[in-house]
Scaffold this motif. Structure first.
Motif, PDB file in Angstrom:
ATOM      1  N   ARG A   1       1.356 -25.854 -29.220  1.00 51.93           N
ATOM      2  CA  ARG A   1       0.608 -27.122 -29.348  1.00 51.93           C
ATOM      3  C   ARG A   1      -0.713 -26.825 -30.040  1.00 51.93           C
ATOM      4  O   ARG A   1      -1.260 -25.735 -29.911  1.00 51.93           O
TER       5      ARG A   1
ATOM      6  N   LYS B   1      -6.760 -26.173 -19.632  1.00 49.72           N
ATOM      7  CA  LYS B   1      -6.014 -26.549 -20.852  1.00 49.72           C
ATOM      8  C   LYS B   1      -6.899 -26.465 -22.103  1.00 49.72           C
ATOM      9  O   LYS B   1      -6.430 -26.086 -23.169  1.00 49.72           O
ATOM     10  N   ASP B   2      -8.189 -26.831 -21.933  1.00 48.76           N
ATOM     11  CA  ASP B   2      -9.108 -26.829 -23.083  1.00 48.76           C
ATOM     12  C   ASP B   2      -9.490 -25.404 -23.493  1.00 48.76           C
ATOM     13  O   ASP B   2      -9.533 -25.085 -24.682  1.00 48.76           O
TER      14      ASP B   2
ATOM     15  N   SER C   1      -3.128 -29.453 -30.026  1.00 49.81           N
ATOM     16  CA  SER C   1      -4.041 -30.473 -29.515  1.00 49.81           C
ATOM     17  C   SER C   1      -3.735 -30.681 -28.042  1.00 49.81           C
ATOM     18  O   SER C   1      -2.868 -30.003 -27.463  1.00 49.81           O
ATOM     19  N   ASP C   2      -4.408 -31.655 -27.451  1.00 42.94           N
ATOM     20  CA  ASP C   2      -4.317 -31.878 -26.015  1.00 42.94           C
ATOM     21  C   ASP C   2      -3.103 -32.739 -25.672  1.00 42.94           C
ATOM     22  O   ASP C   2      -3.243 -33.906 -25.314  1.00 42.94           O
ATOM     23  N   VAL C   3      -1.915 -32.187 -25.825  1.00 40.51           N
ATOM     24  CA  VAL C   3      -0.682 -32.937 -25.533  1.00 40.51           C
ATOM     25  C   VAL C   3       0.041 -32.309 -24.345  1.00 40.51           C
ATOM     26  O   VAL C   3      -0.133 -31.126 -24.053  1.00 40.51           O
ATOM     27  N   THR C   4       0.835 -33.140 -23.674  1.00 42.78           N
ATOM     28  CA  THR C   4       1.632 -32.669 -22.533  1.00 42.78           C
ATOM     29  C   THR C   4       2.917 -32.022 -23.049  1.00 42.78           C
ATOM     30  O   THR C   4       3.618 -32.616 -23.870  1.00 42.78           O
TER      31      THR C   4
ATOM     32  N   GLY D   1      -1.970 -28.635 -20.845  1.00 41.05           N
ATOM     33  CA  GLY D   1      -2.282 -29.611 -21.882  1.00 41.05           C
ATOM     34  C   GLY D   1      -1.915 -31.021 -21.459  1.00 41.05           C
ATOM     35  O   GLY D   1      -1.044 -31.217 -20.608  1.00 41.05           O
ATOM     36  N   GLY D   2      -2.598 -31.983 -22.050  1.00 40.47           N
ATOM     37  CA  GLY D   2      -2.340 -33.397 -21.780  1.00 40.47           C
ATOM     38  C   GLY D   2      -2.554 -33.722 -20.310  1.00 40.47           C
ATOM     39  O   GLY D   2      -3.624 -33.482 -19.762  1.00 40.47           O
ATOM     40  N   LYS D   3      -1.507 -34.239 -19.660  1.00 41.00           N
ATOM     41  CA  LYS D   3      -1.620 -34.665 -18.255  1.00 41.00           C
ATOM     42  C   LYS D   3      -1.792 -33.495 -17.295  1.00 41.00           C
ATOM     43  O   LYS D   3      -2.135 -33.682 -16.134  1.00 41.00           O
ATOM     44  N   ASP D   4      -1.536 -32.287 -17.779  1.00 41.98           N
ATOM     45  CA  ASP D   4      -1.604 -31.096 -16.920  1.00 41.98           C
ATOM     46  C   ASP D   4      -2.832 -30.259 -17.293  1.00 41.98           C
ATOM     47  O   ASP D   4      -2.822 -29.534 -18.276  1.00 41.98           O
TER      48      ASP D   4
END
Ligand code: ZN
Length: 273
Positions: free
Chosen positions: A52, A27-28, A54-57, A12-15
């Motif tokens: 999580r 991640k998606d 949503s798309d968070v790190t 997620g996020g940056k990863d």
């Protein structure tokens, strides 16, 4: 209420996650699978939470702390694999989770995904510890790391994950329910049950001489009507409500016009029972 289960959409996020390819980011896809399962568990009455939504790190430290503090007993950590294999893999802790992981694997297999292995892996420097942090650092929460397939498969995983990810996500839900002994039913069956339970009867009063009905594909306004019902002729009329496409607009089946929409604002004299 404490959740029984926490679902962890990996990365997620940056990863973006290593199980990515030109069709998806890991991640998606992990998040889509997890949100699907989250909603299904809620339908099934199983208390559930997410690491999580949503798309968070989330760092491994934060992610495992969320799991440890969740109050949950079990965790699905959802992932897509990479490395050139084909099929699903489920990894459980050296301290437990084999039965849950095996049940999940059996249902994924029944749903059409081949299972490479259900296994544990130890840390080379300390064989008392799990290799993967989601097994090692989630405290008393029993975690299955679920790898749904390979993003770089030379066989059928890429097509399977594109078209069947919901089927596999559902298979995991079923496997978990079988493991815990919770009631399990398919989404459509549940929806029908709910609809039957909440079915309302619309009553048009006998004081009404005529009442417009509208085709399903046109807006329910004067001029668009398909015909008229005659409540006064029948001491009032009653219909089962099949749906409500708009506020105060209901879908019913009539003898003369088939399935139609009807406008029934409370001020029209229409009632429900
Ligand atoms: Zn991953």
């Amino acid at each position: 209420m404490k959740p029984l289960l926490i679902i962890d959409p990996g990365h997620g996020g940056k990863d973006p996650g290593g199980g990515s390819n030109r069709f998806w980011k890991e991640k998606d896809l992990n998040l889509k699978i997890s949100l699907y399962q989250y909603n299904r568990y809620k339908q099934l009455g199983i208390p559930v939470s997410l690491t999580r939504q949503s798309d968070v790190t989330l760092t491994p430290e934060v992610r495992t702390r969320i799991v440890r503090n969740s109050g949950a007993t079990f965790c699905h950590s959802n992932h897509i694999n990479a490395g050139g294999g084909d099929g699903a893999e489920i990894i459980h802790s050296i301290y437990g989770g084999k039965e849950m992981s095996s049940k999940i694997a059996a249902e994924m297999k029944a749903a059409g995904q081949n299972i490479r292995r259900v296994f544990t892996r130890k840390l080379p420097v300390n064989s008392n510890l799990d290799f993967y942090f989601m097994n090692r650092n989630t405290g008393t929460v029993t975690t299955s790391i679920i790898e749904y397939g390979f993003a770089d498969s030379k066989k059928d995983d890429i097509r399977q994950l594109q078209t069947q990810w919901e089927t596999y996500a559902e298979a995991v839900v079923k496997g978990f329910c079988l493991f815990t002994g919770n009631d399990y039913f398919l989404p459509s069956v549940k929806d029908e049950k709910l609809q039957a339970k909440s079915a309302k009867i619309l009553r048009l009063p006998e004081s009404a001489g005529s009442w417009r009905v509208y085709p399903l594909d046109r807006s329910p306004v004067k001029g668009n009507e398909k015909g008229f019902l005659r409540p006064s002729k029948f001491n009032g009329l009653e219909y089962k409500v099949l749906g409500s496409p708009l506020k105060h607009v209901y879908t019913i089946t009539t003898r003369d016009f088939g399935k139609v929409n009807i406008y029934a604002h409370p001020e029209t004299g229409a009632t429900f029972k």
